[in-house]
Scaffold this active site. Structure first.
Site, PDB file in Angstrom:
ATOM      1  CB  CYS A 170      -0.993  -0.032   1.160  1.00  0.00           C
ATOM      2  SG  CYS A 170      -0.256   0.009   2.801  1.00  0.00           S
ATOM      3  CG  ASN A 214       4.369  -1.713   5.143  1.00  0.00           C
ATOM      4  OD1 ASN A 214       5.495  -2.039   5.513  1.00  0.00           O
ATOM      5  ND2 ASN A 214       3.395  -2.587   5.090  1.00  0.00           N
ATOM      6  CB  CYS A 266      -3.609   1.671   7.288  1.00  0.00           C
ATOM      7  SG  CYS A 266      -3.528   2.994   8.501  1.00  0.00           S
ATOM      8  NE  ARG A 267      -4.489   1.603   1.977  1.00  0.00           N
ATOM      9  CZ  ARG A 267      -4.253   2.241   0.847  1.00  0.00           C
ATOM     10  NH1 ARG A 267      -5.150   2.184  -0.124  1.00  0.00           N
ATOM     11  NH2 ARG A 267      -3.142   2.926   0.681  1.00  0.00           N
ATOM     12  CB  SER A 268       0.276  -3.527   2.995  1.00  0.00           C
ATOM     13  OG  SER A 268       1.024  -2.477   3.522  1.00  0.00           O
ATOM     14  CG  ASP A 292      -4.918   5.191   3.047  1.00  0.00           C
ATOM     15  OD1 ASP A 292      -4.943   4.756   4.216  1.00  0.00           O
ATOM     16  OD2 ASP A 292      -3.881   5.607   2.494  1.00  0.00           O
TER      17      ASP A 292
HETATM   18  P1  4NP Z   1      -1.706   2.876   4.222  1.00  0.00           P
HETATM   19  O1  4NP Z   1      -2.164   4.305   4.795  1.00  0.00           O
HETATM   20  O2  4NP Z   1      -1.199   3.130   2.815  1.00  0.00           O
HETATM   21  O3  4NP Z   1      -2.933   2.049   4.236  1.00  0.00           O
HETATM   22  O4  4NP Z   1      -0.624   2.395   5.160  1.00  0.00           O
HETATM   23  C1  4NP Z   1      -1.318   5.415   4.844  1.00  0.00           C
HETATM   24  C2  4NP Z   1      -0.710   5.761   6.019  1.00  0.00           C
HETATM   25  C3  4NP Z   1       0.092   6.889   6.080  1.00  0.00           C
HETATM   26  C4  4NP Z   1       0.264   7.670   4.957  1.00  0.00           C
HETATM   27  C5  4NP Z   1      -0.339   7.314   3.773  1.00  0.00           C
HETATM   28  C6  4NP Z   1      -1.131   6.188   3.715  1.00  0.00           C
HETATM   29  N1  4NP Z   1       1.048   8.835   5.016  1.00  0.00           N
HETATM   30  O5  4NP Z   1       1.139   9.547   4.004  1.00  0.00           O
HETATM   31  O6  4NP Z   1       1.607   9.168   6.074  1.00  0.00           O
END
Ligand code: 4NP
Length: 148
Positions: free
Chosen positions: A7, A10, A12-14, A116
């Site tokens: 994702c 890394n 939340c989703r992955s 997300d």
């Molecule tokens: P993820 O969510 O892609 O599901 O891990 C996110 C967490 C943090 C950020 C972006 C996406 N960030 O930009 O900090």
């Protein structure tokens, strides 16, 4: 078989996809190894976001020990399949030269992006994201494992 979930952050989703997949693999005695990575490096070294840890625990999956890392081109060789959580993740991986990538939504009705939840306003909605990822991950493993 080796699968890498990817994702953006890394955190939340992955990590949810990884935790769900590892739990399913253990319970079904399958020979598959799983990892997770982000296309971005902002959170490298961090544990999953606290709401992701919380929702996973509510479904009986502990992801507290996972650590974020950024994807590298070595991953394209080391893993049989990279699985992006949304269209942007897939496009970013393809731009980096990855050809063995699919979107998790391919294993779900309507080929959706996984929203997300990091950008949700609070905890509401995390359970929906969890159950969507869970369905996709189980469909993916059943399909890809049987064809390998
Ligand atoms: P993820 O969510 O892609 O599901 O891990 C996110 C967490 C943090 C950020 C972006 C996406 N960030 O930009 O900090």
């Amino acid at each position: 078989m080796k699968i890498l979930f990817v994702c953006l952050g890394n955190i939340c989703r992955s990590p949810l996809a990884q935790g769900i997949a590892e739990d399913y693999i253990r319970k079904n005695n399958l020979d598959i190894s799983i990892d997770g990575a982000g296309t971005g490096n902002w959170h490298a070294g961090e544990a999953p976001f606290h709401y992701a840890q919380k929702v996973a625990l509510e479904f009986g999956v502990d992801i507290a020990n996972l650590k974020a890392r950024q994807v590298t081109s070595l991953d394209f060789k080391n893993f049989d399949l990279l699985v992006g959580l949304d269209e942007k993740n897939v496009a970013d991986l393809e731009k980096l030269g990855c050809s063995n990538v699919v979107k998790l939504g391919n294993y779900l009705e309507g080929n959706p992006d996984i929203p997300d939840p990091y950008f949700f306003d609070g905890y509401e909605g995390y359970a929906d994201v969890y159950t969507l990822i869970e369905k996709g991950v189980i469909n993916l493993i059943n399909k890809e494992y049987k064809s390998n």
